[in-house]
Design an enzyme around this catalytic site. Structure first.
Site, mmCIF file in Angstrom:
data_model
loop_
_atom_site.group_PDB
_atom_site.id
_atom_site.type_symbol
_atom_site.label_atom_id
_atom_site.label_comp_id
_atom_site.label_asym_id
_atom_site.label_seq_id
_atom_site.Cartn_x
_atom_site.Cartn_y
_atom_site.Cartn_z
ATOM 1 C CB SER A 44 5.865 1.561 1.903
ATOM 2 O OG SER A 44 6.165 2.739 1.184
ATOM 3 C CE1 TYR B 291 2.062 0.421 -2.128
ATOM 4 C CE2 TYR B 291 2.934 2.423 -1.130
ATOM 5 C CZ TYR B 291 3.139 1.156 -1.659
ATOM 6 O OH TYR B 291 4.408 0.619 -1.714
ATOM 7 C CE LYS C 55 3.067 -1.488 0.788
ATOM 8 N NZ LYS C 55 3.588 -2.868 0.755
#
Ligand code: NAI
Length: 284
Positions: free
Chosen positions: A143, A156, A160
């Site tokens: 991401s 998150y 990533k």
């Protein structure tokens, strides 16, 4: 890898969003496609859609957070097609919340799918791909959040960033072995998908704990995001030209540059936030 027609692609998280976009793009190239996802009914819809266009598609309900499930996926793929040339470790979930408030369950869920899912994919497929001696390509979805550090989504971000370094590491290892397998890390900016409804796949025993302010802001941003089918086309093009870093949005480069500048200048990543706090316009 220039020739895609007739070759085999495996896509995790293929029932929705970016995964479905990649599966559609591979099918349009004449590839045979193995579709994996934790949502069997949505997965079957994608399989039927691709089959209706004449593509050969196999749907395998899978939970990428579980090693045995991904191993079973690899066995099904090789049993059916005898080879895998493109592996897309794409399944992912989103979890928000301030670092010290995210629950252990939040951390376990987001790392279990976003990081361990990629580790499982690599462990089950890459040794088989190397052994075949055929050309291959591994695309793992990280991401923009794997290149910079945005406040409010610690788990998150960690997952990533991990996928970025995992991909960079493996690319060097494969090159050193002389393997015919290339690697890419897909770093999307805002894409119009169902990621803000990730909780639909959260195991019930992990409960819920969400920062709804972050979710709402993100939902609004993604509604204006890129069409996931466009991401599929970008990935196909990137596999063809062996592009390692697949950034869907040009402005992600500005964020990377800014972060590197702060590191090289011995700066403070929170300086901007401190300034906003003083002027009374802070965000999170
Ligand atoms: P999505 O929610 O539309 O699709 C994700 C798919 O993964 C769903 O079909 C879901 O059922 C599946 N999935 C969830 N947990 C799973 C598990 N344990 N095992 C197997 N499948 C599972 O979301 P989207 O956006 O298409 O997400 C795909 C990837 O793109 C994710 O890794 C996400 O983090 C990443 N991404 C998305 C961005 C966006 O703006 N939508 C931006 C940057 C990265």
């Amino acid at each position: 890898m220039d020739q895609l027609a007739g070759r085999v692609a495996v896509v995790t998280g293929a029932a929705s969003g970016i995964g479905r976009g990649m599966a559609r793009a591979f099918a349009r190239e004449g590839m045979r496609v193995v579709l994996a996802d934790i949502e069997p009914s949505a997965l079957e819809l994608v399989r039927a859609e691709l089959a209706a266009t004449g593509a050969e598609a196999l749907a395998v309900p899978s939970d990428v957070s579980k090693a045995e499930s991904v191993e079973a996926l690899a066995e099904r793929a090789y049993q059916r097609f005898g080879a895998v040339h493109v592996l897309c470790n794409n399944a992912g979930v989103f979890s928000s919340g301030v670092t010290w408030e995210q629950t252990l369950e939040d951390w376990r869920w987001v790392l279990g799918v976003n990081l361990w899912g990629v580790v499982h994919g690599i462990r089950s497929f890459v040794p088989r791909m190397i052994a075949s001696g055929e050309p291959g390509h591994v695309v793992s979805t990280a991401s923009g959040a794997g290149l910079v550090s945005l406040a409010g989504t610690a788990g998150y971000n960690v997952s990533k960033h991990a996928v970025v370094t995992l991909s960079e590491t493996m690319a060097q290892e494969l090159a050193a072995r002389g393997a015919a397998i290339r690697v890419s890390v897909l770093c999307p900016g805002p894409i119009n998908t169902c990621i803000t409804r990730s909780d639909r796949n959260r195991p019930s025993e992990l409960g819920t704990s969400r920062d709804t302010r972050t979710d709402e802001k993100l939902r609004e941003m993604l509604e204006h995001g890129m069409d996931p089918d466009q991401v599929g086309r970008i990935v196909v093009e990137s596999i063809r030209c062996d592009r390692f870093y697949i950034l869907t949005h040009e402005d992600l480069r500005t964020g990377v540059e800014r972060r590197m500048r702060v590191i090289l200048d011995d700066g403070d990543p929170a300086a901007g936030r401190r300034q906003k706090k003083r002027s009374g316009s802070e965000g999170f």
